[in-house]
Design an enzyme around this catalytic site. Structure first.
Site, PDB file in Angstrom:
ATOM      1  N   SER A 137       0.917  -1.257   0.036  1.00 48.51           N
ATOM      2  CA  SER A 137      -0.038   0.006   0.055  1.00 48.51           C
ATOM      3  C   SER A 137       0.915   1.319  -0.158  1.00 48.51           C
ATOM      4  CB  SER A 137      -0.928  -0.037   1.123  1.00 48.51           C
ATOM      5  OG  SER A 137      -1.840   0.876   1.309  1.00 48.51           O
ATOM      6  N   LYS A 248     -16.995  13.675  -7.211  1.00 50.15           N
ATOM      7  CA  LYS A 248     -16.157  14.499  -7.667  1.00 50.15           C
ATOM      8  C   LYS A 248     -16.251  15.284  -8.951  1.00 50.15           C
ATOM      9  CE  LYS A 248     -13.798  13.335  -3.376  1.00 50.15           C
ATOM     10  NZ  LYS A 248     -12.530  12.703  -2.775  1.00 50.15           N
TER      11      LYS A 248
HETATM   12  C1  LIG Z   1     -12.750  11.483  -1.729  1.00 45.03           C
HETATM   13  C2  LIG Z   1     -11.913  10.444  -1.805  1.00 45.03           C
HETATM   14  C3  LIG Z   1     -12.414   9.134  -1.550  1.00 45.03           C
HETATM   15  C4  LIG Z   1     -13.953   8.906  -1.133  1.00 45.03           C
HETATM   16  O1  LIG Z   1     -15.005   9.330  -2.219  1.00 45.03           O
HETATM   17  P1  LIG Z   1     -16.351   9.757  -1.737  1.00 45.03           P
HETATM   18  O2  LIG Z   1     -17.170   9.318  -3.059  1.00 45.03           O
HETATM   19  O3  LIG Z   1     -16.296  11.077  -1.563  1.00 45.03           O
HETATM   20  O4  LIG Z   1     -16.600   8.906  -0.755  1.00 45.03           O
HETATM   21  C5  LIG Z   1     -11.699   8.179  -1.995  1.00 45.03           C
HETATM   22  N1  LIG Z   1     -10.244   8.063  -2.275  1.00 45.03           N
HETATM   23  C6  LIG Z   1      -9.800   9.427  -2.379  1.00 45.03           C
HETATM   24  C7  LIG Z   1      -8.373   9.392  -2.977  1.00 45.03           C
HETATM   25  C8  LIG Z   1     -10.513  10.431  -1.990  1.00 45.03           C
HETATM   26  O5  LIG Z   1      -9.904  11.647  -2.118  1.00 45.03           O
END
Ligand SMILES: *Cc1c(COP(=O)(O)O)cnc(C)c1O
Length: 426
Positions: A137, A248
């Site tokens: 990891s 996002k």
């Molecule tokens: C925000 C984030 C997540 C989680 O995604 P969500 O859909 O907001 O729960 C997973 N991995 C990374 C790298 C993130 O920044």
């Protein structure tokens, strides 16, 4: 027993360390992205500009996306009505999974309630199903991936951030016959740096490891079809499991993995985080799919995004602000102190109507506290100039340093012995 006191003490500890989080009460205005109404502690409202949204392309307010959500809610109603197994598997969700499998050119995809849950569920389940598996990891993996690794209960080795030589060293020290899983991200959200994906895939091939990539900060934004860095660099076929978010770049909500049919079916069948929770509502699935499908063909948002990111970097650097150089859309501005970082954020909001949330430990190492700026295609040139003036004024008022910040500061701040930074990504 003073139960209340226990919780108050716990909160005081956070306040003392300047880690207590304060949320801004925001009301986004559809059609006016990135503008929003902010309400202060006394509920006084005023309009501000958001400069730290993860709705990177403003797709959360795109006509097609909002339209799909409204239309589907009108036709199919609000909720899914059950878990996937108990009447919750709705038609838009089935179509969304097909759209995602196609996005990454994988056989299959599986949707979860969030990206966090998808990482936790997929990593832990995949690792658990491989007898005597060992997980490799990256040191800076997101909290949700760390959670998945822990949850699996399998042995883990943490390799130094993006350090291929270290990964090789760790891989070669393990019995060749043991199943191996390498888990990493494409774009790291705090330093905005990118993993050496091809080299990691080469190592995985050499040592017979399975590969798992988190493309959360890249899907929608990179590649001809918005499939992320693996799409841009034509590497998707070399990675076994691609994980992403619908929240996002795609602007809605939910998470997913895309992989071969057997892996997806196994996670579907074994992961409690997937099985024992209500399915995403149809309207949300339809909106996410509209966003994904739009970004598979439209280059406009990606081009506009990169243009405004570049301009923001140039204008802030020219003003002598400590912009950390990155190859991606993330523009970190280094403050280097938790109290000052919070003060800078407060001043921006109070005096300049600009909202940029402070990023402090444990999200980033102490001494690298920052404002993480995320320009979008909807931030106009005028807004960028405004931001520059506001930051210069705040930097002067707080007497903050103006020297240039080195790239990939987070990793460089960690000593080799310190391989367990508790990142939270939020
Ligand atoms: C925000 C984030 C997540 C989680 O995604 P969500 O859909 O907001 O729960 C997973 N991995 C990374 C790298 C993130 O920044």
């Amino acid at each position: 027993m003073d139960y209340r006191g226990i919780f108050e003490d716990a909160l005081d500890a956070l306040r003392q360390e300047k880690r207590y989080r304060v949320f801004a009460d925001l009301e986004r205005i559809a059609g006016k992205f990135p503008r929003a109404v902010y309400r202060d502690d006394s509920d006084n409202a005023r309009e501000i500009t958001i400069w730290c949204s993860n709705d990177y392309l403003g797709m959360g307010q795109h006509d097609k996306v909002v339209g799909a959500m409204q239309e589907t809610a009108g036709k199919l109603g609000a909720g899914a009505g059950g878990t996937r197994n108990i009447s919750g598997t709705n038609r838009p969700l089935v179509e969304l999974e097909r759209s995602l499998a196609d996005l990454h050119r994988k056989e299959s995809a599986l949707v979860f309630t969030s990206g966090f849950v998808s990482n936790e569920a997929a990593i832990s389940t995949i690792a658990r199903l491989m007898p005597d598996c060992i997980i490799f990891s990256d040191q800076l993996n997101h909290a949700s991936m760390i959670q998945g690794v822990r949850q699996s209960g399998m042995e883990k080795k943490i390799f130094r951030h993006n350090d291929i030589a270290h990964l090789r060293e760790l891989l070669s020290a393990v019995d060749r016959k043991r199943p191996k899983l390498i888990a990493f991200e494409s774009v790291y959200s705090m330093d905005g740096d990118v993993a050496p994906i091809e080299q990691i895939a080469d190592l995985a091939e050499e040592f017979g490891a399975l590969t798992y990539i988190d493309e959360v900060h890249a899907v929608g934004l990179y590649g001809e079809r918005g499939g992320g860095i693996t799409d841009r660099d034509a590497l998707a076929h070399r990675i076994d499991i691609i994980e992403g978010t619908l929240a996002k770049g795609f602007g809605v909500m939910g998470g997913y993995i895309a992989a071969n049919k057997s892996i997806v079916d196994a996670v579907r069948s074994y992961a409690p985080e997937f099985i024992f929770t209500t399915a995403l509502p149809p309207a949300l699935c339809a909106a996410a799919r509209a966003s994904i499908e739009h970004l598979k063909t439209s280059q406009e948002e990606r081009a506009g995004h990169m243009r405004q990111v570049q301009l923001t970097k140039e204008i802030l650097s020219e003003a002598g602000l400590p912009v950390m150089s990155t190859d991606t859309h993330i523009v970190p501005l280094i403050v280097g102190d938790a109290r000052l970082c919070k003060a800078a954020s407060d001043l921006l909001l109070e005096k300049h109507n600009i909202y940029i949330q402070p990023i402090n430990y444990p999200t980033v190492p102490k001494g690298t506290e920052r404002l993480r700026i995320t320009p979008t295609p909807m931030h106009t040139d005028e807004m960028i100039i405004e931001l520059r003036h506001a930051l210069v004024s705040v930097w002067a008022q707080l007497e903050l340093p103006r020297e240039r910040a080195p790239a990939a500061l987070t990793a460089s701040k960690l000593t080799s012995g310190d391989l367990t930074l508790p990142t939270t990504g939020g």
